[in-house]
Design an enzyme around this catalytic site. Structure first.
Site, PDB file in Angstrom:
ATOM      1  N   ASN A 108       0.836  -1.194   0.000  1.00  0.00           N
ATOM      2  CA  ASN A 108       0.000   0.000   0.000  1.00  0.00           C
ATOM      3  C   ASN A 108       0.873   1.246   0.000  1.00  0.00           C
ATOM      4  O   ASN A 108       1.494   1.579   1.007  1.00  0.00           O
ATOM      5  CB  ASN A 108      -0.907  -0.010   1.233  1.00  0.00           C
ATOM      6  CG  ASN A 108      -2.022   0.998   1.138  1.00  0.00           C
ATOM      7  OD1 ASN A 108      -2.895   0.874   0.281  1.00  0.00           O
ATOM      8  ND2 ASN A 108      -2.000   2.005   2.013  1.00  0.00           N
ATOM      9  N   GLU A 126      -3.203   5.749  -2.969  1.00  0.00           N
ATOM     10  CA  GLU A 126      -4.134   5.114  -3.905  1.00  0.00           C
ATOM     11  C   GLU A 126      -3.467   4.072  -4.802  1.00  0.00           C
ATOM     12  O   GLU A 126      -4.004   2.991  -5.011  1.00  0.00           O
ATOM     13  CB  GLU A 126      -4.863   6.155  -4.763  1.00  0.00           C
ATOM     14  CG  GLU A 126      -6.137   5.608  -5.383  1.00  0.00           C
ATOM     15  CD  GLU A 126      -7.164   6.689  -5.647  1.00  0.00           C
ATOM     16  OE1 GLU A 126      -8.358   6.373  -5.604  1.00  0.00           O
ATOM     17  OE2 GLU A 126      -6.771   7.844  -5.885  1.00  0.00           O
ATOM     18  N   ASP A 128      -1.300   1.004  -5.746  1.00  0.00           N
ATOM     19  CA  ASP A 128      -0.936  -0.164  -4.940  1.00  0.00           C
ATOM     20  C   ASP A 128      -0.318  -1.247  -5.804  1.00  0.00           C
ATOM     21  O   ASP A 128      -0.476  -1.253  -7.027  1.00  0.00           O
ATOM     22  CB  ASP A 128      -2.178  -0.751  -4.255  1.00  0.00           C
ATOM     23  CG  ASP A 128      -2.949   0.285  -3.451  1.00  0.00           C
ATOM     24  OD1 ASP A 128      -2.362   0.842  -2.511  1.00  0.00           O
ATOM     25  OD2 ASP A 128      -4.114   0.542  -3.781  1.00  0.00           O
ATOM     26  N   LYS A 141      -2.444  -1.874  -8.923  1.00  0.00           N
ATOM     27  CA  LYS A 141      -3.866  -1.636  -8.707  1.00  0.00           C
ATOM     28  C   LYS A 141      -4.136  -0.129  -8.671  1.00  0.00           C
ATOM     29  O   LYS A 141      -3.292   0.655  -8.238  1.00  0.00           O
ATOM     30  CB  LYS A 141      -4.327  -2.256  -7.386  1.00  0.00           C
ATOM     31  CG  LYS A 141      -4.015  -3.740  -7.247  1.00  0.00           C
ATOM     32  CD  LYS A 141      -4.946  -4.591  -8.072  1.00  0.00           C
ATOM     33  CE  LYS A 141      -6.327  -4.648  -7.479  1.00  0.00           C
ATOM     34  NZ  LYS A 141      -7.222  -5.567  -8.208  1.00  0.00           N
ATOM     35  N   ASP A 142      -5.350   0.239  -9.083  1.00  0.00           N
ATOM     36  CA  ASP A 142      -5.836   1.618  -8.967  1.00  0.00           C
ATOM     37  C   ASP A 142      -4.957   2.628  -9.707  1.00  0.00           C
ATOM     38  O   ASP A 142      -4.831   3.784  -9.292  1.00  0.00           O
ATOM     39  CB  ASP A 142      -5.971   2.024  -7.493  1.00  0.00           C
ATOM     40  CG  ASP A 142      -6.939   1.124  -6.739  1.00  0.00           C
ATOM     41  OD1 ASP A 142      -7.940   0.698  -7.352  1.00  0.00           O
ATOM     42  OD2 ASP A 142      -6.701   0.834  -5.560  1.00  0.00           O
TER      43      ASP A 142
END
Length: 209
Positions: A108, A126, A128, A141-142
């Site tokens: 994260n 945000e 990841d 991710k994201d």
């Protein structure tokens, strides 16, 4: 990091994770200290833990997305977090199902922890990196969400955050493991119940990024 060892927490003690967005408290999650040696702080969020949001603020980028989604408590088995001094990411571990099966490693990207009298402050970036337990490799991710919201949330820091993502990927590609994989087999103390945030959590002094 200055102040990182000024507040050491004992196992079982409540540690409040706050996110500070653009100079304002954005969310608070009361966690449980698993271990703390001043360099590695490990915290656990039991299922049912409340997610607490400030009552007032300017919120220049809007209120926390979890508040807007109606999330008021943590669901499931709980989340284990590994935080390192001066490191711009933490490592989340998740479990699922009645057999409490390990789901994988979630890197994260977030502000390095800044300790407070009640816990620590950070800000989720945000972006990841997720490596599922049954996958051959990781995935980002994201990415789209980060590119869309990042300029307002992290002005002037986008390149730095992207660089941290590349650094994590490079270490993983090289087979590096900077964490103890035995955490995948960790189980919480059954006496650890959801905690509450202390009164006045919003007014506890913080260092803005």
């Amino acid at each position: 990091m200055p102040g990182m060892t000024s507040h050491l927490f004992q196992p079982g003690q409540t540690v409040v994770r706050r996110e500070i967005m653009r100079g304002e408290p954005w969310i608070a999650i009361p966690q449980v200290c698993v271990q703390d040696d001043g360099d590695l702080l490990v915290t656990y969020t039991p299922g049912g833990t409340p997610m607490v949001y400030p009552q007032a603020g300017a919120f220049p980028v809007g209120e926390h997305p979890w508040k807007l989604a109606g999330s008021t408590y943590w669901r499931g088995h709980g989340r284990l977090e590994l935080h390192w001094t001066g490191v711009e990411h933490s490592l989340f571990l998740f479990w699922d199902g009645p057999e409490r099966a390990f789901q994988g490693w979630y890197f994260n990207l977030e502000d390095a922890p800044r300790r407070t009298a009640i816990g620590f402050d950070t800000l989720d970036h945000e972006l990841d990196v997720w490596w599922a337990a049954d996958a051959e490799t990781y995935e980002f991710k994201d990415v789209v969400e980060f590119e869309e919201t990042g300029p307002a949330r992290y002005p002037g820091r986008m390149d730095q955050i992207r660089a941290e993502g590349r650094r994590i990927a490079g270490l993983l590609d090289a087979g590096e493991h900077w964490w103890d994989k035995a955490w995948a087999d960790w189980t919480p103390d059954l006496s650890w119940q959801p905690r509450d945030v202390p009164a006045g959590w919003e007014s506890v002094a913080f260092e803005a990024r």
